[in-house]
Write an enzyme that holds these catalytic residues in place. Structure first.
Site, PDB file in Angstrom:
ATOM      1  N   LYS A 154       0.537   9.411   4.449  1.00  0.00           N
ATOM      2  CA  LYS A 154       0.073   8.067   4.075  1.00  0.00           C
ATOM      3  C   LYS A 154       0.794   7.055   4.952  1.00  0.00           C
ATOM      4  O   LYS A 154       1.994   7.203   5.229  1.00  0.00           O
ATOM      5  CB  LYS A 154       0.381   7.846   2.585  1.00  0.00           C
ATOM      6  N   SER A 169      -4.242   4.078  -4.268  1.00  0.00           N
ATOM      7  CA  SER A 169      -4.193   3.621  -2.895  1.00  0.00           C
ATOM      8  C   SER A 169      -4.086   4.754  -1.868  1.00  0.00           C
ATOM      9  O   SER A 169      -4.246   4.494  -0.688  1.00  0.00           O
ATOM     10  CB  SER A 169      -3.016   2.662  -2.719  1.00  0.00           C
ATOM     11  N   SER A 177      -1.813   5.898  -7.945  1.00  0.00           N
ATOM     12  CA  SER A 177      -2.300   5.925  -6.564  1.00  0.00           C
ATOM     13  C   SER A 177      -2.421   7.298  -5.928  1.00  0.00           C
ATOM     14  O   SER A 177      -3.030   7.436  -4.872  1.00  0.00           O
ATOM     15  CB  SER A 177      -1.422   5.049  -5.674  1.00  0.00           C
TER      16      SER A 177
END
Lengths: 486, 477
Positions: free
Chosen positions: A68, A143, A167
């Site tokens: 990420k 996210s 997330s």
């Protein structure tokens, strides 16, 4: 022959047999990444020059993975999906990344997130919207959107995520994969761009519980750079994975899960909750007991507000280092105030600015007691309530969200007040720092949905074992996203 | 009319005696080279986290105990949020809200020069991180992150002081305490000490309007700032314009010797304090506190009492000796070398401190080590040198930066005490001065000194004056 759609152990064995090399895997992974990038926009950076690693006895050695883009990666662009850091190249690795490097893992991509993790749609990153590989017109949630999309699409067996509200665990459900965040402090946050420090967790997205255990074993550990880490050296999640869960006691929260609480439920929601009940039956078939438990509705209704207040307050402070003076594109102006203002005005999306304003507001001297301190008190009440229940039960089992992935154009997004808590309850795991895992538990309208298991702090093995056993009872392990033909 | 003056002080002192900074593994040390003591956290790169330096906590708790403060049950920190380029994180990690501070509700008794004492009440003492230092040039400003994250103890007194003299006496003593307890060099030249001063005047027991003066960087400036501000407020009050004294923040301008308005209370910044989430709260054990208490080194007043009681020094000399730890240590080194206490004290409080002040150096950098001083003192005491020669040798040693014995030899510096030799010289002088002898016998007794002078002249100052006087007395009978 493809390898990136296989499990970590399978790939490792192929490497050991010299059936394939680390370089071959990287090539396959990069090719797939390019292919899905066009459709999903999952990547900020595809690391074209990723170097093969020696294959050792470490299960992750030589195998590609995704990171990420809010993890610091030494020498590789790390943007947090924000224009404020669009040119930032860290000179140090996040501890979790460094730990994987030591195991010989090969990072091949940096994945898109909602700007700095602040969002749950995958639509607010500075490189654009992330599309769900099952249906490009749908979102991945967020996210950790790019990580979820790329793992589901079979680019690599796992990708790193971070989880402040849900997330990791919600995108996993929307993409039909596994998403796990261990107990707070098991994995160091050093080098992870902070959103809300007391809620932020590192974790992983995989296609099986086994892989989640393997990767977490490699990422975790006491870190001298993160005072909130604890010594987990006696915990070996993969080694101790076991599907003997007979006698374990699970509970679900009645107010959130019972269909009768949603008089206006649409078909999707009905199917989703019915599917959840089917999953509970499977738990019972495994020899576990499942009980319905009632929790004060007032406490449940407070979840979203408590989350907003605490996360925004911490975020506004955490992101005060973003001034454009030391890193990031420097703003223009005649003095430092003008330069900072220019940089922040141009760099942040409106959504984030809104959250900063909320954060500042609730921390103001005259408001702090009413909002911030009260939110902290309610957080404590919620956590105490859960801890009380965890004394009696081995885990909390809950449906993730109100159904499968939502359409990006919002046309199926009938915002019904009564599903808010259903959408947001995974935040409980962040309030208490509880280990929490989402696994796929079926399909609604041909789209994957997920179920979540959460346990008490330090009970990671227990939570994984329950998920592991349940996973074996269902047919969604290691599934790769197949575009749904409508 | 004279008003009641009330002063409260905030004294910031850097902890300089730890290897690393308070939340960073960068070296804690003064450096001329900018940005050489820097780790990622000192520049707030994304994802960095604070890690508490336990030694800083230990030293802070020690100071808390020295100040008779209450220690908190749990150690934790808070964020003070504000934007300024010298604060890279956009917040300072500190301990603002009780019960966060390492020390609360304490006191310390201070001795004035006249022997009276007064008590300073301590509101709190807390541990925090220093900001980076900035240099504002003509059209740019530069930032040096060496200081960013250096541990800082902020001591806040209650509004309990009433004169500039007492304020400075307190600050001077606290500086000595920091040095004696090995917490800080407490060197204001290195910017290790900075003060904020709160002042109000009033004609009765109630407190007047409080004015804060920020960043006063020397004790002299504290004295001048207080005196200026009291005068300013008094003049306004006497002119019937006391409403012009606002609750505000001012700064002291050393060049003009005045205070200048920075901002009023209405513009006060809301720092939005909240608990630092990256540093877990932890319990401070009773046994650790006791261990720390037992390890407090001898403090200045303890040494002063010892000097007076055990070595018979005057209170005045003892006060001078303890003011700086390095000086007191020097004195004690002299004693360890069997030097006479009073002689050592006289040499240190006189010539040595004079020399240090004149040359602006520290005693540890001074060529006059206790060994060299002892050599000179011994020569005088055993009679090989007159006390005048001793002073001369002291000066030459410092001037030439050479061993005193070598200088004595080169300059042929000896005292002639041999009676036979001196007899001869005295006789010579007397035989050359018959008229003066007559004058002496006629009552001009001050001619005696003339004869002594002549003997010294003939011996180039080397004659033992005591012996010369004895012989002269005999000869002139």
């Amino acid at each position: 022959m493809e390898y990136m759609n296989k499990t970590i152990v399978e790939i490792h064995e192929a490497l050991k047999r010299k059936e394939i090399t680390s370089a071959d895997l990287i090539k396959e992974s990069l090719e797939k990444a390019h292919k899905i990038q066009e459709k999903t926009n999952a990547f900020v950076t595809i690391i074209e020059d990723a170097k093969p690693q020696e294959v050792t006895d470490e299960l992750l050695s030589g195998i590609p993975y995704g990171v990420k883009d809010n993890y610091s990666t030494k020498g590789i662009l790390s943007t947090g999906s924000s224009n404020t850091l669009k040119n930032y190249i860290p000179f140090f690795d996040a501890t979790a990344v460094e730990n994987l490097k030591k195991n010989g893992a090969v990072a091949v991509a940096k994945t898109v997130l909602d700007e700095f993790g602040m969002g749950g749609t995958g639509t607010t990153g500075h490189t654009g919207i992330v599309h769900n590989p099952w249906d490009y017109e749908r979102m991945c949630a967020g996210s950790s959107s790019g990580s979820a999309a790329s793992v589901a699409a079979g680019v690599y067996p796992y990708a790193l995520g971070s989880d402040t509200g849900d997330s990791i665990r919600k995108p996993a459900a929307y993409c039909g994969i596994v998403g796990y965040k261990p107990t707070y402090g098991m994995i160091s946050r050093y080098g992870l761009f902070p959103f809300a420090s007391s809620l932020d967790h590192c974790g992983v997205l995989t296609r099986s519980v086994e892989d989640a255990a393997i990767v977490t074993d490699a990422m975790k550990g006491l870190d001298k750079n993160d005072m909130t880490t604890w010594d987990s050296s006696n915990i070996h999640l993969y080694e101790n994975l076991s599907d003997s869960v007979k006698g374990k006691k699970l509970f679900y929260i009645k107010e959130i899960c019972d269909l009768e609480n949603y008089p206006n439920a649409n078909e999707e929601l009905k199917k989703h909750l019915q599917n959840f009940q089917e999953t509970l039956k499977k738990c019972e078939e495994l020899g576990m007991t499942v009980e319905s438990v009632s929790v004060d509705q007032k406490l449940l209704n407070a979840l979203p507000s408590v989350y907003v207040v605490i996360s925004c307050a911490e975020a506004t402070s955490n992101m005060s280092n973003l001034t454009g003076f030391i890193f990031g594109p420097r703003g223009e102006g005649n003095n430092y105030k003008e330069m900072m203002k220019d940089y922040r005005t141009k760099g942040f999306s409106p959504l984030i600015k809104r959250r900063f304003i909320i954060g500042s507001y609730v921390l103001q001297k005259e408001n702090q007691e009413k909002y911030f301190k009260n939110a902290q008190r309610v957080r404590r009440l919620i956590v105490d309530e859960m801890k009380k229940l965890f004394k009696k039960y081995d885990g909390l089992i809950m449906p993730v969200g109100s159904g499968p992935a939502k359409l990006l154009d919002g046309s199926n997004d009938i915002l019904k007040e009564d599903t808010t808590v259903l959408e947001e309850h995974l935040q409980i795991g962040n309030f208490g720092g509880f280990p929490s895992i989402t696994i796929p538990n079926g399909f609604v309208n041909d789209l994957p949905v997920g179920v979540n298991i959460t346990g008490n702090c330090y009970e990671d093995q227990n939570v994984l074992n329950i998920a592991y056993a349940l996973e074996s009872k269902m047919n969604y392990k290691n599934q790769i996203a197949k575009e749904v033909i409508k | 009319m004279k008003y009641n003056v009330t002063i409260g002080l905030e004294m910031h002192c850097e902890i300089s005696k730890t290897n690393t900074k308070v939340f960073s593994s960068a070296q804690n040390g003064y450096s001329e080279i900018p940005n050489s003591h820097v780790r990622p956290i000192d520049m707030a790169f994304p994802g960095v986290l604070p890690v508490v330096n336990k030694e800083c906590i230990r030293l802070s708790l020690m100071m808390s105990e020295i100040l008779h403060c209450k220690q908190p049950e749990y150690m934790y920190f808070e964020r003070k949020n504000y934007y300024y380029p010298d604060l890279p994180k956009g917040y300072q990690i500190t301990q603002n809200t009780p019960p966060a501070p390492v020390g609360m509700d304490g006191y310390i008794d201070i001795e004035r020069e006249d022997g009276t004492t007064f008590r300073v009440e301590i509101d709190n003492i807390h541990l925090e991180e220093d900001s980076a230092s900035m240099n504002h040039l003509y059209d740019i400003s530069t930032i040096d992150y060496n200081r960013a994250g250096v541990p800082l103890l902020e001591l806040v007194t209650k509004p309990c002081l009433h004169s500039a003299e007492d304020a400075v006496a307190f600050l001077e003593y606290m500086r000595a305490v920091y040095q004696y307890s090995d917490i800080s060099e407490a060197d204001s030249k290195k910017g290790q000490i900075r003060c904020d001063v709160n002042i109000s005047i009033s004609e009765n027991e109630d407190l007047g309007t409080k004015v804060e003066i920020k960043n006063v960087n020397s004790f002299g400036a504290v004295r001048d700032a207080i005196n200026y501000e009291v005068r300013r407020q008094t003049e306004l009050k006497q002119a019937g314009r006391y409403d012009e004294v606002e609750q505000e923040t001012r700064r002291y301008d050393e060049e003009t010797g005045t205070t200048i308005r920075m901002r009023s209370k209405v513009d006060a910044i809301d720092y939005k304090y909240f608990v630092e989430p990256n540093i877990p709260k932890y319990k401070i054990s009773k046994s650790w506190l006791e261990e720390i208490k037992a390890s407090i080194p001898e403090l200045p007043y303890e040494r002063k009492a010892k000097y007076i009681k055990d070595y018979g020094l005057s209170s005045y000399d003892a006060t001078i000796l303890i003011k700086e730890k390095s000086i007191a240590n020097y004195f004690e080194e002299c004693l360890a070398k069997q030097m006479d206490a009073k002689a050592a004290a006289n040499w240190i409080t006189g010539p040595i401190l004079g020399y240090l002040a004149k040359n602006e150096i520290e005693i540890q950098d001074c060529y006059m080590t206790p060994d060299r001083l002892k050599t000179i003192v011994d020569k005088v005491q055993e009679g090989s040198l007159s006390s005048k020669q001793g002073k001369e040798l002291f000066n030459l040693t410092l001037e030439k930066q050479q061993e005193p014995l070598k200088i004595m030899k080169e300059q042929n510096m000896v005292q002639i005490s041999d009676e036979e030799t001196l007899h001869k010289v005295v006789e010579e002088v007397l035989s050359e001065n018959p008229e003066q002898i007559a004058m002496y016998h006629n009552g001009k007794t001050n001619m005696f000194d003339y004869f002594v002078g002549q003997v010294m002249k003939k011996t180039r100052g080397q004659a033992n004056p005591v012996k010369v006087k004895e012989i002269l007395n005999e000869q002139l009978k």
